[in-house]
Design an enzyme around this catalytic site. Structure first.
Site, mmCIF file in Angstrom:
data_model
loop_
_atom_site.group_PDB
_atom_site.id
_atom_site.type_symbol
_atom_site.label_atom_id
_atom_site.label_comp_id
_atom_site.label_asym_id
_atom_site.label_seq_id
_atom_site.Cartn_x
_atom_site.Cartn_y
_atom_site.Cartn_z
ATOM 1 N N GLY A 90 -58.566 41.874 70.489
ATOM 2 C CA GLY A 90 -59.851 42.563 70.553
ATOM 3 C C GLY A 90 -60.469 42.206 71.886
ATOM 4 N N LYS A 112 -66.787 43.039 82.028
ATOM 5 C CA LYS A 112 -65.715 42.054 81.849
ATOM 6 C C LYS A 112 -66.227 40.673 82.261
ATOM 7 C CE LYS A 112 -60.748 42.235 82.377
ATOM 8 N NZ LYS A 112 -59.600 42.978 82.912
ATOM 9 N N ASP A 124 -62.674 31.353 76.701
ATOM 10 C CA ASP A 124 -64.099 31.124 76.947
ATOM 11 C C ASP A 124 -64.874 32.420 77.163
ATOM 12 O OD1 ASP A 124 -63.104 31.904 79.369
ATOM 13 O OD2 ASP A 124 -63.543 30.036 80.428
ATOM 14 N N GLY A 125 -64.160 33.550 77.149
ATOM 15 C CA GLY A 125 -64.852 34.826 77.327
ATOM 16 C C GLY A 125 -65.239 35.118 78.771
ATOM 17 N N ARG A 182 -57.190 51.916 73.341
ATOM 18 C CA ARG A 182 -55.819 51.537 73.721
ATOM 19 C C ARG A 182 -54.857 51.933 72.610
ATOM 20 N NH1 ARG A 182 -57.337 46.123 76.309
ATOM 21 N NH2 ARG A 182 -59.544 46.408 76.725
ATOM 22 N N ASP A 251 -51.618 46.640 73.996
ATOM 23 C CA ASP A 251 -53.081 46.557 74.067
ATOM 24 C C ASP A 251 -53.576 46.800 75.495
ATOM 25 O OD1 ASP A 251 -51.705 43.964 74.320
ATOM 26 O OD2 ASP A 251 -53.671 43.186 74.837
ATOM 27 N N ASN A 252 -52.651 46.933 76.444
ATOM 28 C CA ASN A 252 -53.041 47.249 77.813
ATOM 29 C C ASN A 252 -52.672 48.676 78.186
ATOM 30 O OD1 ASN A 252 -54.015 44.666 78.136
ATOM 31 N ND2 ASN A 252 -52.152 43.887 79.087
ATOM 32 N N ASP A 261 -56.159 47.395 82.582
ATOM 33 C CA ASP A 261 -56.059 45.940 82.531
ATOM 34 C C ASP A 261 -55.153 45.401 83.633
ATOM 35 O OD1 ASP A 261 -57.891 45.345 80.656
ATOM 36 O OD2 ASP A 261 -56.515 44.397 79.246
HETATM 37 P P1 AMP Z 1 -55.131 40.307 78.798
HETATM 38 O O1 AMP Z 1 -53.952 39.448 79.087
HETATM 39 O O2 AMP Z 1 -56.228 40.233 79.816
HETATM 40 O O3 AMP Z 1 -54.742 41.710 78.486
HETATM 41 O O4 AMP Z 1 -55.794 39.698 77.457
HETATM 42 C C1 AMP Z 1 -55.144 39.640 76.237
HETATM 43 C C2 AMP Z 1 -56.136 39.255 75.154
HETATM 44 O O5 AMP Z 1 -56.679 37.963 75.411
HETATM 45 C C3 AMP Z 1 -57.322 40.202 75.030
HETATM 46 O O6 AMP Z 1 -57.658 40.325 73.670
HETATM 47 C C4 AMP Z 1 -58.389 39.494 75.829
HETATM 48 O O7 AMP Z 1 -59.684 39.865 75.431
HETATM 49 C C5 AMP Z 1 -58.095 38.035 75.526
HETATM 50 N N1 AMP Z 1 -58.529 37.143 76.618
HETATM 51 C C6 AMP Z 1 -57.997 37.007 77.849
HETATM 52 N N2 AMP Z 1 -58.656 36.092 78.578
HETATM 53 C C7 AMP Z 1 -59.647 35.614 77.786
HETATM 54 C C8 AMP Z 1 -60.687 34.639 77.954
HETATM 55 N N3 AMP Z 1 -60.853 33.963 79.095
HETATM 56 N N4 AMP Z 1 -61.510 34.432 76.897
HETATM 57 C C9 AMP Z 1 -61.368 35.091 75.747
HETATM 58 N N5 AMP Z 1 -60.413 36.011 75.527
HETATM 59 C C10 AMP Z 1 -59.570 36.282 76.526
HETATM 60 MG MG MG Z 2 -55.629 43.265 77.993
#
Ligand code: AMP
Ligand code: MG
Length: 490
Positions: A90, A112, A124-125, A182, A251-252, A261
């Site tokens: 998510g 973002k 950490d979001g 997605r 998911d990307n 992404d």
């Molecule tokens: P990504 O590799 O950027 O496509 O991320 C894959 C999943 O990990 C997605 O659900 C992102 O929202 C989550 N995610 C990536 N980096 C973080 C972060 N620093 N804090 C929280 N969730 C993250």
């Molecule tokens: Mg992603």
């Protein structure tokens, strides 16, 4: 001046059942500073980019507050990551802040790096400055190359620390796209056994993006076909410009066929078909030459998710047509890069041989194509030749190219050559986002100097133009810049 306060905000995604999202407010980062903004993305929203420089905008786009017309949410989705189904995904570090309608198009504004959400898992979001700059530069560079992509409005730096392999600063990026839905959204509905939710989501996407299908009896199948065609077209774009995405998890994958992404992506320097830009991808699942196959695999997951709504045989038949759509689009684009005018299937063998030659000679992909328009000039040919690992192979290839141009019906007179050169210059960019260029700009930004990011963004917004004052940005990478490893921890 049209500011963020004046835009035409609409609530569309929130009409969907609340299982598909959580209401989450952004958590701000401290002392926001504007790093870079995109004039062309701002204009998509009807916004004056100068308005992004006000304190009010900086606060809003660094998560320090929301407008009353916004209703920020984190979207729920799932997805296949490196072929494994992950039900716990998510928006973990991003929020759909608002949707804006401008000139009859609805745009999502997604923040973002807005802080933790119910889907953050251990994260950490937050987003770090370097990855935010990379996404900004790449999405705007791809848009200028006419490649479908999400857009970036701006990057904002801060004084808030975040911890990755080392301490870095938190940043935000405002992503703008016609949809943030997605493949993984459909997987969530289908694989969590929610057929009603799946139908509601599909009807929503069709109504928002293909309203002409609302009353079509086979609408779910046609929707799948549209997604498949757009995805095949996107793969042809990536393969023809030498773009490696690096993390093609489902998911990307955008339901609208946008590049979506940005992680450890790379624009290829030396042509290497099995190039892996993601150094965590040990098996090479997402290697450059695997991208079309992976897209097809991802589409088969989407097809599986749509099974409750459509007939299996029809979906299978669509899946089988992927490679034809891809090939037609890819060879059409490659024909244009070589300056050919004949039909897409006239030069396939020659194009395959040329790519093999580029790989064996270890030639730089974009440099080679940009020089190709003048290869009939002895000194230009010699210059390319000097970069070749296998000169004899190159010479044999050049004879083949001359023959291919004759077969294509090209006349070697001056007027035809000028026309051919102009056509080729419009598809073979002079300026691409090489990893080393991004890296230099990021290192300066991390020290508080954002001017290199801004200059690089400006240069890349006109990738096909000659920009004599920025000749250095068209140079081949220095040795240190050729094998940069990009960390995933962004
Ligand atoms: P990504 O590799 O950027 O496509 O991320 C894959 C999943 O990990 C997605 O659900 C992102 O929202 C989550 N995610 C990536 N980096 C973080 C972060 N620093 N804090 C929280 N969730 C993250
Ligand atoms: Mg992603």
């Amino acid at each position: 001046m049209t500011t963020l306060l004046d835009l035409n905000y609409v609530l569309r995604f929130q009409s969907l059942p609340s299982e598909l999202y959580s209401n989450v407010l952004p958590q701000g980062i401290n002392n926001p500073k504007l790093v870079v903004s995109s004039h062309s993305t701002a204009s998509l929203l009807g916004l004056d980019s100068i308005a992004l420089e006000t304190q009010e905008s900086l606060k809003l786009l660094s998560g320090q507050g929301v407008l009353s017309t916004w209703q920020s949410i984190a979207m729920k989705y799932t997805g296949h990551q490196f072929a494994q189904y992950n039900p716990n995904l998510g928006d973990g570090r991003g929020l759909l802040l608002a949707q804006v309608e401008h000139k009859n198009i609805t745009w999502d504004m997604h923040l973002k790096g807005a802080g933790a959400t119910p889907y953050s898992r251990q994260g950490d979001g937050r987003a770090v400055l370097r990855s935010s700059i990379r996404e900004f530069l790449a999405s705007e560079a791809l848009a200028a190359l006419n490649v479908p992509t999400t857009r970036a409005l701006c990057v904002i730096d801060s004084d808030s620390p975040v911890y990755r392999e080392q301490q870095e600063t938190a940043a935000t990026l405002v992503r703008v796209a016609q949809s943030h839905i997605r493949f993984g959204h459909f997987e969530f509905c289908s694989f969590s056994n929610k057929p009603e939710l799946l139908k509601t989501l599909c009807d929503y996407v069709i109504h928002e993006h293909y309203p002409e299908l609302d009353n079509e009896p086979q609408k779910y199948l046609v929707f799948f076909k549209n997604t498949l065609q757009k995805t095949a077209e996107l793969m042809a774009h990536w393969q023809s410009i030498g773009f490696a995405h690096g993390v093609m998890n489902t998911d990307n994958m955008s339901i609208l066929g946008d590049t979506f992404d940005f992680g450890p992506f790379a624009f290829m320097d030396e042509y290497e078909p099995s190039f892996i830009c993601n150094h965590s991808d040990y098996q090479g699942r997402y290697a450059f030459n695997q991208q079309p196959n992976i897209a097809n695999w991802n589409l088969s997951v989407l097809a599986q998710a749509l099974l409750p709504l459509t007939n299996k045989e029809d979906l299978m038949q669509q899946l089988e047509s992927f490679s034809d759509y891809f090939k037609e689009s890819f060879f059409t684009k490659m024909n244009a890069k070589f300056g050919f005018i004949c039909a897409f299937d006239s030069h396939q063998d020659f194009i395959d041989d040329s790519l093999k030659m580029l790989a064996s000679c270890k030639l730089d992909y974009s440099y080679f194509f940009r020089k190709l328009n003048n290869i009939h000039i002895e000194s230009v040919r010699q210059e390319i030749r000097n970069h070749c690992l296998d000169i004899n192979l190159f010479d044999r290839w050049y004879t083949q190219y001359e023959q291919a141009l004759v077969k294509d019906g090209q006349v070697p007179d001056e007027a035809s050559q000028i026309k051919r050169k102009n056509n080729m210059d419009n598809v073979n960019p002079k300026y691409i986002l090489r990893n080393y260029l991004a890296q230099n700009a990021i290192l300066a930004a991390q020290l508080g100097d954002y001017s290199q990011v801004q200059t690089l963004h400006n240069v890349l917004s006109k990738p096909f133009d000659e920009q004599p004052e920025f000749e250095e940005y068209a140079q081949l990478p220095p040795d240190w810049g050729k094998k940069l490893e990009i960390s995933c921890s962004s």
